[in-house]
Motif scaffolding. Structure first.
Motif, PDB file in Angstrom:
ATOM      1  N   THR A  90      -0.701  -4.772  -1.794  1.00  0.00           N
ATOM      2  CA  THR A  90      -1.338  -3.828  -2.715  1.00  0.00           C
ATOM      3  C   THR A  90      -1.277  -4.310  -4.166  1.00  0.00           C
ATOM      4  N   TRP A 131      -4.117   1.213  -2.737  1.00  0.00           N
ATOM      5  CA  TRP A 131      -4.774   0.501  -1.642  1.00  0.00           C
ATOM      6  C   TRP A 131      -6.150   1.114  -1.431  1.00  0.00           C
ATOM      7  N   GLN A 327      -1.800  -4.669   6.813  1.00  0.00           N
ATOM      8  CA  GLN A 327      -3.013  -4.105   6.195  1.00  0.00           C
ATOM      9  C   GLN A 327      -3.675  -3.050   7.081  1.00  0.00           C
TER      10      GLN A 327
END
Length: 617
Positions: A90, A131, A327
């Motif tokens: 991030t 994010w 992710q």
């Protein structure tokens, strides 16, 4: 142009809007101002964007793009390693350091020297990151049962959680404890099966253990491509895509078609996922029973509804250490865990006999914030706050409902492990910290317009005690200061003085818990302390009737001494309100009456010396 007067206390930003007229007929802006056809709007420096849409509240988009999550698990399941990867991907940190790395730096969230030396998390640490335009507040918690209060108070204020499970160890003892805490505070959660690169990794075994031991209604939303040393990537069962992680730190996520040799298992696991979600979501069940095609968007929406309702636990997979699967897990946090306005929070109205009040969870209401963690910082006491409703600003006056004190907020910060970022204000749903506010853990703060208190967290009772004392008498002041501070910070750490032995007794959740505090006293306060077992006074009591008949004769010239005493001693009935009872059975004046009072006193002193556990005489 004439200037509007500005307050010396508060600098305000004004924007001027001309009246609604057509461009051809409208006067110039200067003329409009002179004619008075203008509108004045006031913005604080941090909230200029609030007026971009008058039809919906300014905070709506901001709140929907906010997540408050905690990461909890059994010891050594990879919580801190996972958090380190989250911060790296991030952009919050620019370099990855391992928990027990050779470089000696240690993970970002393990800020204490003791944590880095021992390779364990001792205190929960808060951070925040961004994010895909979503803001995520994260609290990394310890795994040892000795520090269970850190998990309790983190889960008390969070809207969602990630339960990390080891693909080799499976569901372990602390996994069960942490899951129980999540249920207690009604926290929606995702499961993440970590360490798929290790020898013996079996995610399907762990999934079955979660169903049987934790009673999770869960299903995998991913299928691993290979296991152990052949672990290459993941297949998303919702989007039906294969993901591979390239680059030195797995930062490049490449989406490809599903490998042909895995189409059969993907079809099987996707059908299992749809069946499990259909059992708890009526909308998806209707489509499933009618054999209608179920799109990725429909399945994702159904998983989100079921997860927020705490009826379903989606299971993600990966290896944080090998930089695979982090992710997609972040995407899962955004897709499946709730934002602050989707979670119901309650307060108790003290003006209405503690009647339950549902908080709106929006910045429009009166301020309601809970102090859930205290820490002694470089600039005084650091108090962690979760804002449940309203807005808190630097310089505002807030009221501690538990003590009734009115306090000014001197400094407001956001935490990034042990680093701080000064902010001017924070609204509902955010986790911040304030300096210089004297309070206790569990206190509720408002702006004074309401008298609400939040329900406190569950604090377990200590299970172990040790006697501790400073080696040097000169360091007694620092020693007492350290014990008072730790007792205030940690509700499971208790300090007491044994009235009989005179020893200082510290109590906590286990040997490691107490050892850490003794070591912190040595390091942070430069006080060496000796530790040992608490001394226990042995006691005796009378259990049955015993008769005595003693003759005393002593002749040493002149008039001699002679005396004889007869009688019996026996315990009083259990629960008797009388502790001692003396009965004089002497007939007549065989013994002068002035000697009689001395007899029960001597007997009573003897009984007190031998001390009594039961109520006996």
């Amino acid at each position: 142009m004439a200037r509007f007067p500005r307050s010396p206390v508060q600098r305000l930003l004004y924007t001027f809007y001309s009246a609604k007229t057509t461009p051809s007929s409208s006067p110039s802006q200067t003329a409009a101002l002179l004619l008075g056809n203008f509108e004045i709007r006031h913005f604080s420096a941090g909230n200029v964007a609030r007026a971009k849409d008058d039809k919906e509240p300014w905070w709506k988009e901001s709140m929907e793009r906010l997540r408050n999550i905690g990461i909890s698990a059994h010891i050594d399941s990879g919580k801190t390693t996972l958090t380190e990867r989250v911060l790296y991907y991030t952009g919050r940190i620019h370099e990855i350091h391992e928990v027990r790395g050779k470089d000696g730096v240690g993970a970002k969230m393990d800020s204490m020297d003791l944590e880095r030396e021992k390779g364990i998390t001792i205190q929960s640490a808060a951070t925040y990151c961004t994010w895909k335009d979503y803001k995520i507040n994260i609290i990394d918690t310890p795994g040892h049962v000795d520090f269970t209060i850190e998990v309790e108070r983190a889960l008390r204020v969070l809207d969602g959680a990630i339960l990390v499970l080891c693909s080799v160890g499976g569901v372990q003892s602390q996994s069960i404890t942490v899951d129980r805490q999540m249920r207690r505070y009604e926290v929606p959660r995702l499961a993440f099966i970590n360490k798929l690169d290790r020898m013996g990794a079996d995610p399907w075994k762990v999934l079955n253990q979660a169903r049987s031991k934790l009673r999770h209604h869960s299903a995998a939303v991913q299928v691993p491509i290979g296991l152990e040393e052949n672990f290459q990537g993941l297949i998303d069962l919702v989007q039906l895509k294969a993901y591979y992680f390239h680059g030195s730190n797995g930062e490049k996520v490449v989406a490809e078609e599903i490998p042909a040799d895995m189409e059969a298992i993907v079809a099987e696991k996707r059908r299992e996922l749809i069946e499990m979600v259909s059992e708890v979501d009526d909308k998806l069940a209707e489509a499933f029973l009618n054999d209608e095609p179920i799109s990725s968007a429909d399945l994702e929406d159904a998983i989100r509804r079921a997860t927020i309702a705490r009826k379903f636990v989606p299971v993600f997979m990966g290896s944080a250490f090998k930089n695979k699967g982090v992710q997609p897990l972040l995407d899962g946090v955004l897709s499946y865990l709730p934002c602050p306005v989707e979670v119901s929070n309650y307060a108790l109205d003290q003006t209405k006999n503690e009647e339950k009040v549902t908080l709106s969870g929006t910045p429009d209401g009166p301020l309601v914030a809970l102090a859930f963690k205290l820490e002694e910082g470089r600039f005084g006491q650091l108090t962690y706050l979760r804002v449940y409703e309203g807005v808190i600003r630097k310089g505002d006056f807030i009221v501690n409902i538990n003590t009734g004190k009115k306090i000014k907020v001197p400094r407001l910060v956001r935490m990034h492990s042990d680093e701080m970022e000064d902010i001017q204000e924070a609204h509902a749903g955010q986790i911040v910290a304030v300096f210089g506010v004297d309070c206790a853990s569990g206190d509720t703060f408002t702006n004074g317009s309401v008298k609400y208190t939040m329900t406190s967290m569950n604090v377990p009772e200590p299970v172990m005690s040790l006697a501790v004392q400073p080696v040097s008498k000169d360091s007694g002041g620092q020693f007492s200061k350290a014990l008072n501070r730790f007792q205030k910070e940690d509700p499971t750490f208790r300090v007491g003085l044994d009235a009989e032995s005179g020893q200082t007794i510290i109590s906590g959740m286990g040997e490691l818990h107490l050892d850490i505090y003794v070591e912190r006293i040595r390091r942070e306060y430069k006080v060496d302390a000796t530790v040992g077992r608490p001394r226990v006074n042995f006691r005796e009591t009378i259990t049955q009737r015993a008769e005595f008949d003693y003759l005393h004769k002593k002749q040493s010239g002149g008039q001699g001494q002679y005396g004889r005493v007869c009688g019996y001693v026996e315990p009083l009935p259990p629960g008797s309100p009388i502790k001692f009872e003396f009965e004089n059975m002497i007939v007549g004046q065989a013994i002068p009456s002035n000697f009689i009072p001395a007899i029960p006193v001597e007997q009573y002193v003897w009984i007190l010396d031998s001390t009594s556990i039961n109520d006996t005489g």
